[in-house]
Design a protein around this motif. Structure first.
Motif, PDB file in Angstrom:
ATOM      1  N   GLU A  34       0.823  -1.211   0.000  1.00 56.85           N
ATOM      2  CA  GLU A  34       0.000   0.000   0.000  1.00 56.85           C
ATOM      3  C   GLU A  34       0.855   1.258   0.000  1.00 56.85           C
ATOM      4  O   GLU A  34       0.345   2.360  -0.117  1.00 56.85           O
ATOM      5  CB  GLU A  34      -0.935   0.006   1.213  1.00 56.85           C
ATOM      6  N   ASN A  35       2.151   1.081   0.192  1.00 55.39           N
ATOM      7  CA  ASN A  35       3.084   2.196   0.228  1.00 55.39           C
ATOM      8  C   ASN A  35       4.165   1.964  -0.811  1.00 55.39           C
ATOM      9  O   ASN A  35       4.262   0.881  -1.384  1.00 55.39           O
ATOM     10  CB  ASN A  35       3.745   2.276   1.616  1.00 55.39           C
ATOM     11  N   ALA A  36       5.010   2.959  -1.004  1.00 52.65           N
ATOM     12  CA  ALA A  36       6.179   2.770  -1.855  1.00 52.65           C
ATOM     13  C   ALA A  36       7.009   1.634  -1.274  1.00 52.65           C
ATOM     14  O   ALA A  36       6.873   1.273  -0.104  1.00 52.65           O
ATOM     15  CB  ALA A  36       6.979   4.067  -1.928  1.00 52.65           C
ATOM     16  N   ASP A  37       7.881   1.059  -2.088  1.00 52.52           N
ATOM     17  CA  ASP A  37       8.588  -0.162  -1.700  1.00 52.52           C
ATOM     18  C   ASP A  37       9.848   0.052  -0.876  1.00 52.52           C
ATOM     19  O   ASP A  37      10.209  -0.799  -0.067  1.00 52.52           O
ATOM     20  CB  ASP A  37       8.977  -0.962  -2.955  1.00 52.52           C
ATOM     21  N   ASN A 118       2.211   7.105  -7.663  1.00 55.59           N
ATOM     22  CA  ASN A 118       2.150   8.442  -7.064  1.00 55.59           C
ATOM     23  C   ASN A 118       1.377   8.417  -5.750  1.00 55.59           C
ATOM     24  O   ASN A 118       1.794   9.025  -4.759  1.00 55.59           O
ATOM     25  CB  ASN A 118       1.521   9.442  -8.034  1.00 55.59           C
ATOM     26  N   ARG A 119       0.238   7.696  -5.735  1.00 55.58           N
ATOM     27  CA  ARG A 119      -0.555   7.592  -4.504  1.00 55.58           C
ATOM     28  C   ARG A 119       0.244   6.887  -3.402  1.00 55.58           C
ATOM     29  O   ARG A 119       0.217   7.314  -2.246  1.00 55.58           O
ATOM     30  CB  ARG A 119      -1.865   6.839  -4.767  1.00 55.58           C
ATOM     31  N   ALA A 123       1.299   8.646   0.072  1.00 56.39           N
ATOM     32  CA  ALA A 123       0.843   8.051   1.333  1.00 56.39           C
ATOM     33  C   ALA A 123       2.019   7.799   2.267  1.00 56.39           C
ATOM     34  O   ALA A 123       1.940   8.051   3.477  1.00 56.39           O
ATOM     35  CB  ALA A 123       0.081   6.754   1.061  1.00 56.39           C
ATOM     36  N   LEU A 124       3.110   7.328   1.705  1.00 59.34           N
ATOM     37  CA  LEU A 124       4.285   7.040   2.530  1.00 59.34           C
ATOM     38  C   LEU A 124       4.923   8.321   3.057  1.00 59.34           C
ATOM     39  O   LEU A 124       5.375   8.370   4.205  1.00 59.34           O
ATOM     40  CB  LEU A 124       5.299   6.208   1.750  1.00 59.34           C
ATOM     41  N   GLU A 132       9.124  16.447   2.373  1.00 55.97           N
ATOM     42  CA  GLU A 132      10.084  16.942   1.382  1.00 55.97           C
ATOM     43  C   GLU A 132      10.735  15.815   0.574  1.00 55.97           C
ATOM     44  O   GLU A 132      11.533  16.079  -0.333  1.00 55.97           O
ATOM     45  CB  GLU A 132      11.170  17.782   2.063  1.00 55.97           C
ATOM     46  N   ALA A 133      10.401  14.570   0.884  1.00 53.71           N
ATOM     47  CA  ALA A 133      11.033  13.442   0.205  1.00 53.71           C
ATOM     48  C   ALA A 133      10.700  13.448  -1.287  1.00 53.71           C
ATOM     49  O   ALA A 133       9.622  13.880  -1.703  1.00 53.71           O
ATOM     50  CB  ALA A 133      10.581  12.128   0.829  1.00 53.71           C
ATOM     51  N   LYS A 134      11.648  12.990  -2.059  1.00 52.47           N
ATOM     52  CA  LYS A 134      11.460  12.841  -3.505  1.00 52.47           C
ATOM     53  C   LYS A 134      10.999  11.418  -3.780  1.00 52.47           C
ATOM     54  O   LYS A 134      11.421  10.477  -3.108  1.00 52.47           O
ATOM     55  CB  LYS A 134      12.767  13.104  -4.272  1.00 52.47           C
ATOM     56  N   GLY A 135      10.144  11.267  -4.766  1.00 49.26           N
ATOM     57  CA  GLY A 135       9.663   9.948  -5.147  1.00 49.26           C
ATOM     58  C   GLY A 135      10.273   9.515  -6.468  1.00 49.26           C
ATOM     59  O   GLY A 135      10.462  10.334  -7.367  1.00 49.26           O
ATOM     60  N   ILE A 136      10.586   8.237  -6.550  1.00 49.90           N
ATOM     61  CA  ILE A 136      11.123   7.670  -7.780  1.00 49.90           C
ATOM     62  C   ILE A 136      10.291   6.449  -8.148  1.00 49.90           C
ATOM     63  O   ILE A 136      10.042   5.593  -7.297  1.00 49.90           O
ATOM     64  CB  ILE A 136      12.599   7.240  -7.620  1.00 49.90           C
ATOM     65  N   LEU A 137       9.884   6.380  -9.400  1.00 48.47           N
ATOM     66  CA  LEU A 137       9.220   5.194  -9.917  1.00 48.47           C
ATOM     67  C   LEU A 137      10.218   4.443 -10.782  1.00 48.47           C
ATOM     68  O   LEU A 137      10.783   4.999 -11.721  1.00 48.47           O
ATOM     69  CB  LEU A 137       7.997   5.567 -10.768  1.00 48.47           C
ATOM     70  N   VAL A 138      10.442   3.180 -10.443  1.00 50.93           N
ATOM     71  CA  VAL A 138      11.297   2.314 -11.245  1.00 50.93           C
ATOM     72  C   VAL A 138      10.351   1.372 -11.976  1.00 50.93           C
ATOM     73  O   VAL A 138       9.664   0.561 -11.354  1.00 50.93           O
ATOM     74  CB  VAL A 138      12.290   1.518 -10.366  1.00 50.93           C
ATOM     75  N   LEU A 139      10.285   1.522 -13.290  1.00 49.59           N
ATOM     76  CA  LEU A 139       9.403   0.701 -14.111  1.00 49.59           C
ATOM     77  C   LEU A 139      10.255  -0.332 -14.841  1.00 49.59           C
ATOM     78  O   LEU A 139      11.096   0.020 -15.662  1.00 49.59           O
ATOM     79  CB  LEU A 139       8.655   1.587 -15.116  1.00 49.59           C
ATOM     80  N   CYS A 140      10.068  -1.590 -14.488  1.00 49.43           N
ATOM     81  CA  CYS A 140      10.849  -2.678 -15.078  1.00 49.43           C
ATOM     82  C   CYS A 140       9.957  -3.462 -16.031  1.00 49.43           C
ATOM     83  O   CYS A 140       8.870  -3.879 -15.664  1.00 49.43           O
ATOM     84  CB  CYS A 140      11.354  -3.615 -13.993  1.00 49.43           C
ATOM     85  N   ASN A 141      10.448  -3.669 -17.219  1.00 57.89           N
ATOM     86  CA  ASN A 141       9.707  -4.437 -18.208  1.00 57.89           C
ATOM     87  C   ASN A 141      10.458  -5.742 -18.448  1.00 57.89           C
ATOM     88  O   ASN A 141      11.387  -5.787 -19.234  1.00 57.89           O
ATOM     89  CB  ASN A 141       9.568  -3.636 -19.508  1.00 57.89           C
TER      90      ASN A 141
END
Length: 153
Positions: A34-37, A118-119, A123-124, A132-141
């Motif tokens: 439910e949160n970032a990993d 993003n959600r 939430a995290l 102030e934390a930055k978020g990163i999405l790692v999309l693996c195909n």
């Protein structure tokens, strides 16, 4: 059915190696999934990983959906009819509007993954009091050979 490899465990090991933690290790109120990993607390970075493991071409309606889309373009005079029974789609060879329509259709799932990520990151941030934390999405195909990097971008 073609399925790619789930890299979640490998990614978690790599993140642990550089000081990353699962959110539940920092705050037991964080529920995995439910949160970032991963949390890189020292760097104020939250990372969410999404892995595309299924090939779009394996879906039951894939051929029907894209054949109908191509037939519509043919009837509108946007593309020439193809010979043979196998439809070959190459975004680089399609008119720009057709390519965009195809890409939008193919990447709907990715857009959903981005919104969910993003959600999860937001939430995290709230749960861990890290506004102030930055978020990163790692999309693996790892399994969808049909979605090449140019299509995903």
């Amino acid at each position: 059915m073609r399925r790619g490899r789930n890299i979640d465990k490998d990614f978690a090991k790599a993140m642990e190696f550089i000081g990353g933690q699962r959110p539940s290790e920092i705050n037991p109120a964080c529920v995995d999934g439910e949160n970032a990993d991963v949390v890189l607390a020292a760097d104020q970075v939250l990372i969410e990983v999404k892995t595309l493991m299924e090939d779009s071409r394996d879906k039951v309606d894939f051929d029907k959906t894209y054949s109908a889309m191509y037939a519509k373009w043919v009837s509108q005079g946007k593309v020439a009819p193809q010979k043979g029974t196998t439809l070959k789609l190459n975004t680089a060879a399609l008119p720009e509007r057709c390519a965009h329509e195809l890409i939008r259709h193919l990447t709907n799932r990715i857009a959903g993954n981005v919104k969910k990520s993003n959600r999860q990151i937001e939430a995290l941030k709230e749960t861990l009091h890290m506004p102030e934390a930055k978020g990163i999405l790692v999309l693996c195909n790892t399994g969808n050979a049909f979605l090449q990097p140019d299509v995903i971008l």
